[in-house]
Design a protein around this motif. Structure first.
Motif, mmCIF file in Angstrom:
data_model
loop_
_atom_site.group_PDB
_atom_site.id
_atom_site.type_symbol
_atom_site.label_atom_id
_atom_site.label_comp_id
_atom_site.label_asym_id
_atom_site.label_seq_id
_atom_site.Cartn_x
_atom_site.Cartn_y
_atom_site.Cartn_z
ATOM 1 N N ASN A 39 0.772 -1.280 0.135
ATOM 2 C CA ASN A 39 -0.026 -0.102 0.009
ATOM 3 C C ASN A 39 0.908 1.203 0.112
ATOM 4 O O ASN A 39 0.653 2.182 -0.863
ATOM 5 N N MET B 91 2.536 1.600 -3.524
ATOM 6 C CA MET B 91 1.722 2.091 -4.755
ATOM 7 C C MET B 91 1.092 3.503 -4.390
ATOM 8 O O MET B 91 0.990 4.366 -5.344
ATOM 9 N N GLU C 2 -3.415 -8.357 -8.028
ATOM 10 C CA GLU C 2 -3.669 -6.679 -7.842
ATOM 11 C C GLU C 2 -2.505 -5.909 -8.135
ATOM 12 O O GLU C 2 -2.668 -4.737 -8.541
ATOM 13 N N ARG D 236 -2.080 -5.397 -12.041
ATOM 14 C CA ARG D 236 -3.267 -4.751 -12.643
ATOM 15 C C ARG D 236 -2.838 -2.888 -12.123
ATOM 16 O O ARG D 236 -2.880 -2.067 -13.112
ATOM 17 N N LYS D 237 -2.505 -2.813 -10.886
ATOM 18 C CA LYS D 237 -2.477 -1.470 -10.295
ATOM 19 C C LYS D 237 -1.295 -1.005 -10.957
ATOM 20 O O LYS D 237 -1.180 0.377 -11.185
ATOM 21 N N ALA E 249 -1.052 2.391 -13.279
ATOM 22 C CA ALA E 249 -0.562 3.666 -12.941
ATOM 23 C C ALA E 249 0.040 4.511 -14.200
ATOM 24 O O ALA E 249 0.659 5.640 -13.926
ATOM 25 N N GLN F 4 -6.439 -5.671 -18.961
ATOM 26 C CA GLN F 4 -6.143 -4.290 -18.321
ATOM 27 C C GLN F 4 -4.556 -3.980 -18.781
ATOM 28 O O GLN F 4 -4.525 -2.853 -18.989
#
Length: 360
Positions: A176, A179, A215, A218-219, A223, A257
């Motif tokens: 977290n 990111m 997760e 993809r994130k 970005a 994605q």
């Protein structure tokens, strides 16, 4: 030279050599002398059986050195701790923690944060779970730790002791934090955050958690659509390419994605981003092997997207794939130095040259 060629013959002189090298480490007049002293001390470590006196001398040298010299001495201490830190007494460990805590303070420079982060990574691999938990909470995720220092420390731990965050139960907090830091306007913070996620998705210990991998992949890819510096975007693409080459089964479920972001990136006018995107797309679609994944993906997208990808495949990707296959065939199953060189970026910790032993 003698240390490298006939180290056993110099054992009677180790105390004198150690003092000489440490004195040279703190030479304020010459960076070359400091670098060579660090290199010599690294060789000396393998002959040294008593770690505490060496740690004590280096810590004293750090406390008495000018700011520009401290980074070199901290780098030497990191080398000592990394190689023989398991034999440190509690007193020596407390001294090392003190150096880390001071080096991670907000009033320090980026090079000092980097040197301290590397020392923290080397130190953590010799610690039990309880002690490591305290260090993660206070020196990596602590609210008073500068964000740049925190991101560098995460990278260092992931290199030196990659399972540590799993063992201490901090995986979600660390991911977290990284990111959130990716869109940061400070380039060194953003790039370090990208590389932290890159190291995680490349590591076997984290790859067993498929939900986490999905997760993060993809994130990280999404970005690319944010306002990031050029280097952060390029490193995202480098990280996706690296994991797609190493573990394509992690990337394939998320092509819906990933590919649109790659297609947007190959149209960039910034050449480093464009080239990195081409390589990432090549490996995401596994075209270096065959076109089965590419054909399967075409069947899942709309007509406009299919037309655009087909055209780009005809003009660019097919040629890249042919060249890559030819290059791989010439290796005859041997180690791929080009892949290792490309992936080395993901495994790097900080982009600053401190004049450490690696330069020698």
């Amino acid at each position: 030279l003698l240390l490298q060629k006939v180290p056993a013959h110099l054992k009677p002189f180790l105390p004198q050599l150690q003092r000489t090298f440490i004195k040279s480490l703190t030479d304020p007049a010459s960076a070359t002398v400091r670098v060579r002293a660090a290199a010599a001390l690294t060789i000396l470590i393998s002959l040294q059986t008593r770690v505490d006196p060496l740690v004590t001398e280096l810590v004293a040298g750090i406390k008495s050195s000018d700011p520009g010299v401290k980074e070199t001495v901290v780098g030497a201490l990191e080398s000592v701790v990394s190689k023989i830190g398991g034999g440190m007494s509690d007193t020596a460990k407390r001294a090392v923690i003190g150096v880390v805590m001071e080096g991670m303070e907000a009033n320090n420079s980026e090079p000092m944060w980097l040197a301290s982060a590397k020392l923290l990574g080397a130190f953590c691999k010799h610690q039990g779970t309880d002690d490591a938990t305290y260090l993660v909470q206070t020196q990596i995720l602590g609210e008073n730790v500068p964000l740049s220092a925190s991101m560098l420390a995460i990278n260092s731990v992931l290199m030196e002791s990659p399972k540590l965050f799993i063992e201490t139960g901090h995986v979600q907090e660390v991911t977290n934090a990284a990111m959130v830091a990716i869109p940061n306007s400070v380039e060194s913070v953003s790039t370090a955050a990208v590389l932290a996620i890159g190291k995680m998705i490349m590591n076997d210990a984290y790859q067993v958690d498929l939900d986490l991998m999905g997760e993060l992949t993809r994130k990280l890819t999404l970005a690319l659509s944010q306002e990031l510096c050029v280097e952060s975007k390029r490193l995202i693409l480098v990280s996706i390419r690296a994991v797609a080459r190493q573990s394509p089964w992690l990337v394939e479920p998320h092509l819906s994605q990933i590919v649109p972001q790659m297609m947007a990136s190959v149209r960039e006018r910034v050449i480093p981003i464009k080239l990195a995107a081409e390589r990432a797309l090549l490996f995401a679609l596994q075209l270096q092997k065959d076109d089965s994944v590419y054909q399967k993906y075409l069947g899942t997208i709309d007509t406009a997207a299919s037309r655009a990808l087909t055209d780009y495949h005809r003009r660019i990707l097919s040629k890249l794939a042919a060249n890559e296959r030819a290059r791989l065939e010439q290796l005859h199953g041997q180690e791929d130095p080009e892949a290792a060189e490309e992936d080395a970026e993901v495994y790097s910790v900080g982009g600053l040259n401190l004049g450490t032993i690696d330069d020698e």
